[in-house]
Enzyme design. Sequence first.
Site, short mmCIF file in Angstrom:
data_model
loop_
_atom_site.label_atom_id
_atom_site.label_comp_id
_atom_site.label_asym_id
_atom_site.label_seq_id
_atom_site.Cartn_x
_atom_site.Cartn_y
_atom_site.Cartn_z
N GLY A 72 13.23 60.35 13.70
CA GLY A 72 13.32 61.80 13.54
C GLY A 72 13.71 62.20 12.12
O GLY A 72 13.05 63.03 11.50
N GLU A 88 20.01 60.49 7.36
CA GLU A 88 21.12 61.24 6.76
C GLU A 88 21.53 60.75 5.36
O GLU A 88 22.70 60.92 4.99
CB GLU A 88 22.33 61.12 7.70
CG GLU A 88 22.98 59.71 7.80
CD GLU A 88 22.49 58.88 8.98
OE1 GLU A 88 21.38 59.14 9.48
OE2 GLU A 88 23.23 57.96 9.39
N ASN A 89 20.63 60.17 4.55
CA ASN A 89 20.99 59.70 3.21
C ASN A 89 21.89 60.71 2.50
O ASN A 89 21.64 61.91 2.53
CB ASN A 89 19.72 59.51 2.39
CG ASN A 89 18.63 58.80 3.16
OD1 ASN A 89 18.83 57.68 3.60
ND2 ASN A 89 17.53 59.48 3.39
N HIS A 98 22.24 67.50 13.29
CA HIS A 98 22.63 66.10 13.46
C HIS A 98 22.77 65.40 12.10
O HIS A 98 23.80 64.78 11.82
CB HIS A 98 21.59 65.40 14.34
CG HIS A 98 21.86 63.96 14.57
ND1 HIS A 98 22.51 63.50 15.70
CD2 HIS A 98 21.57 62.86 13.84
CE1 HIS A 98 22.60 62.19 15.63
NE2 HIS A 98 22.03 61.77 14.52
N GLU A 99 21.74 65.52 11.28
CA GLU A 99 21.77 64.82 9.99
C GLU A 99 22.86 65.41 9.09
O GLU A 99 23.55 64.68 8.39
CB GLU A 99 20.41 64.86 9.30
CG GLU A 99 19.24 64.34 10.15
CD GLU A 99 19.48 62.99 10.79
OE1 GLU A 99 20.23 62.16 10.23
OE2 GLU A 99 18.90 62.75 11.88
N HIS A 128 26.23 64.09 10.02
CA HIS A 128 26.47 62.71 9.60
C HIS A 128 27.23 62.64 8.27
O HIS A 128 27.83 61.62 7.95
CB HIS A 128 25.15 61.97 9.42
CG HIS A 128 24.67 61.22 10.64
ND1 HIS A 128 25.50 60.45 11.41
CD2 HIS A 128 23.43 61.11 11.19
CE1 HIS A 128 24.79 59.89 12.40
NE2 HIS A 128 23.53 60.28 12.30
N1 TRP Z 1 20.39 57.43 11.28
C1 TRP Z 1 19.21 58.13 11.73
C2 TRP Z 1 19.72 59.21 12.67
O1 TRP Z 1 20.13 60.23 12.26
C3 TRP Z 1 18.26 57.23 12.45
C4 TRP Z 1 17.15 56.65 11.67
C5 TRP Z 1 16.29 57.31 10.89
C6 TRP Z 1 16.71 55.30 11.65
N2 TRP Z 1 15.34 56.44 10.41
C7 TRP Z 1 15.57 55.23 10.87
C8 TRP Z 1 17.15 54.15 12.25
C9 TRP Z 1 14.88 54.05 10.67
C10 TRP Z 1 16.48 52.97 12.04
C11 TRP Z 1 15.35 52.91 11.26
O2 TRP Z 1 19.90 59.05 13.83
ZN ZN Z 2 22.05 59.90 13.72
#
Ligand code: TRP
Ligand code: ZN
Length: 885
Positions: free
Chosen positions: A270, A273-274, A306-307, A310
């Site tokens: 989806g 959250e970089n 959500h992001e 994070h």
């Molecule tokens: N951390 C992301 C989230 O907000 C999840 C995610 C995005 C992810 N791209 C990914 C996990 C690629 C594994 C691989 O939930």
């Molecule tokens: Zn997440």
Amino acid sequence: MDKSAPKAIHLKDYAPPPYLIDTVDLTFDLGEEVTRVRSSLQLRANPVRLPDGAPVPLVLDGQELKLVSLAIDGRTLEPAEYAIGPESLTIFDPPAAFALEVETELKPQENTSLEGLYRTSGNFCTQCEAEGFRKITYFLDRPDVMARYRTTITADALKYPVLLSNGNLVAASKMGHDGRHTVTWEDPFAKPCYLFALVAGVLVHVEDSYVTRSGRTVTLRIYVEPGNQDKCDHAMRSLKKSMAWDENVYGLEYDLDIFMIVAVGDFNMGAMENKGLNVFNTKYILARPESATDTDFLGVEAVVAHEYFHNWTGNRVTCRDWFQLSLKEGLTVFRDQEFSSDLNSRPVKRIADVQRLRAAQFPEDSGPMAHPIRPDSYIEINNFYTTTVYEKGAEVVRMIHTLLGAEGYRKGIDLYFERHDGQAVTCDDFVAAMEDATGKDLSQFRRWYSQAGTPELDISGEYDGHGRTYRLTVRQSCPPSPGQPVKQPYHIPLALGLLDPQGADIPLRLKTEDVPKGTSRVLDVTEAEQVFEFADVPAPPVPSLLRGFSAPVKLRMSYTDDDLTFLMANDSDAFNRWEAGQTLGTRLLLGLVEDRAAGRPLELSRGFLDALDKILNDPALDHAFAAQALTLPSEGYLGQQMPVIDVDGIHEVRGFARKAIAAHLRDDLLSTYRALGGNEPFAIDAAIGRRSLKNLALGYLMSLEDAEAVELCVGQFHNAHAMTDVIAALGLLNDTHLPQRDAALARFYETWKNEPLVVDKWFSIQAMSERPETLAEVRSLLNHPAFEIRNPNKVYALIGGFAGGNAVRFHDSSGAGYEFLADQVLTLNGLNPQVASRMVKLFARWRKYDDRRQAFMRAQLERIVGAPNLSPDVFEIASKSLQAA
Ligand code: TRP
Ligand code: ZN
């Protein structure tokens, strides 16, 4: 089995890293053929592991990289001083503290895995979570290594005018003679490498700003491909609402001067959250009423939140290791669920979340891939971004919230940030903060983190008229899971109320108490069997149990049909009013499945029809809630209740019940449709509820396929302004053999062929048609010019839509659907293992079907496991699915 089968890694083997990295200075030279990455790292021996300093070998992770040069403190290393393995670079004898310079080359244009540095629509983009940074440069690719980053990017100025990375822009050059330009970004916050991001290309942005509670102005930018600027308003509004909500509810402010989002068309999940530079699947940014449904709008709002959330739960406080993934994901999902509940209807959101949990997480938790929210081992971490880690993880945080109360929970979370800001920590650290802030003992509660499986609550009630008491006997158990034959009792918050014969809540006093404590309360269930005795109960009550779905469990209670209709009409807890209807519907439909199997005639209970009639005609009910209450339990949910899933029986019986309801309520459905069916201008508010009830009515009417319904449906398809209404009508026509069906599909494609996200809807609708010819149509759609097997959204729409959203056709008794899915898994395995693994998961529940279907599915799984060059992702799912039950 293959001797080269990938190995599992275990939580119990965790050890801190032998070296730490304080600073990372990256230089990217982006090219069409080759991209060069220079990395300067400041390393030192980790005092925790190597108290006397070095030396132990330094083993850096790296995949698919070409090493160009390697130097320590400015001195190029001799070949004997290091070794390159297929997935590592070992430096044998490093000093205790040193600067390491590594230069590597990569070919992003050949990267179809969408992990590491890759290309999407001619742009460059990265995805590093969980272990993608090792495809960019040699590094200690683990979340407990946190460093400060400085990133310089050089690229062709015309092809890549926009160059982005984390943090703040600190330098930018004009185009030089060589046609290239350079920028430098600096992120002041230490972070794990999975939060690194780089984006380069032709992008336009919309800009806004937000003034934080403490008065700092933050620049907000959403970057999209040219032409999409007009689809960012809703995402931007959602972002600002998220920032305000996190300040108000959690006291958390954003911490950089700029927050950027980039939306890309090729993305495995989806969004991501970089730090300061979120990267999103376009699906969760772009939204306009004409081209996105209400569900899409709510999805954008929730994922943007959500992001953003994070930034504190994941980034400022991150995970020690990937076994702790639920530390950030479960908590952040809980936060985004509460955000959406505060913005929209709370009961409607809760029902949607519980439906999702039951549709996806419960099956996972009782199948071959069942794992605790904190897994003990994995082969491929990408396989553990599961509904268990995310949604059950959120339920576990929600239970802590319920047990501690809102205030206690807030004290706990404050302490968590006070203790752990800037650290990489564990789920246990989170629970400890909750305990220490409130004095509540959560030791037994911790079993939710270590045990897999869905607990079952068996409850019975007994009324004593003489003593005016009501005894509830609560028994809990949990079926075995892979590697966990026996479970210990859980600490379960059981929220409940007791209804008197008029439907009012009775004040609740346990026999051990002097005064009643409210009319809805939470009991601590901790034993395998426990009795709760209520006093001053004037008449036999109907209990309302597990209010608000206070724990992710399966509840068994011997309600009569009359009890359930009573709860449907009277429960003060909206969730349980809905739940009572679902329980009754499930009971009736499963009875009909048995009748059909035994050759008995089908008939729907009059009492149930009357209860639905009441809901449809209750003017006080929220429209969205009424739509949920009038929806029969899904085929998937009904299947889960059967020891052997009768795919055809469930489909036929549910169709029969829909028709019976439609016939019984036809006039009211028509007047509801007409009352709500005004083609009103789009708004993302109460109109959502009106549209869902209106389209529910249209759905029932279309099940009769009479001329009037067809005319309404075709009219809606042609005239509606909101995509929600267009799609609802198209979806209904799609299940028919009416001549208008093909015409509508053709017209829809013509209208929307230049909008990839809308074309995805067109693929998925066709993939989910119950018509017998669907598989043949799906096969031919694979060759449609708009289908791209390298694009995850297209795969999820067409292949996922068919195998995951069309039970009758996928499970066709010929086995043809299974062969189709296995073919696609094997193709995807070589292109994008993460996407392939999500598709192969659709076989995981094969043991729930009859012998014939089991044999077909098993054969396909065996074929997959035996295929050459299998990715660890697909291998793990397929091999675990085949393991003995
Ligand atoms: N951390 C992301 C989230 O907000 C999840 C995610 C995005 C992810 N791209 C990914 C996990 C690629 C594994 C691989 O939930
Ligand atoms: Zn997440």
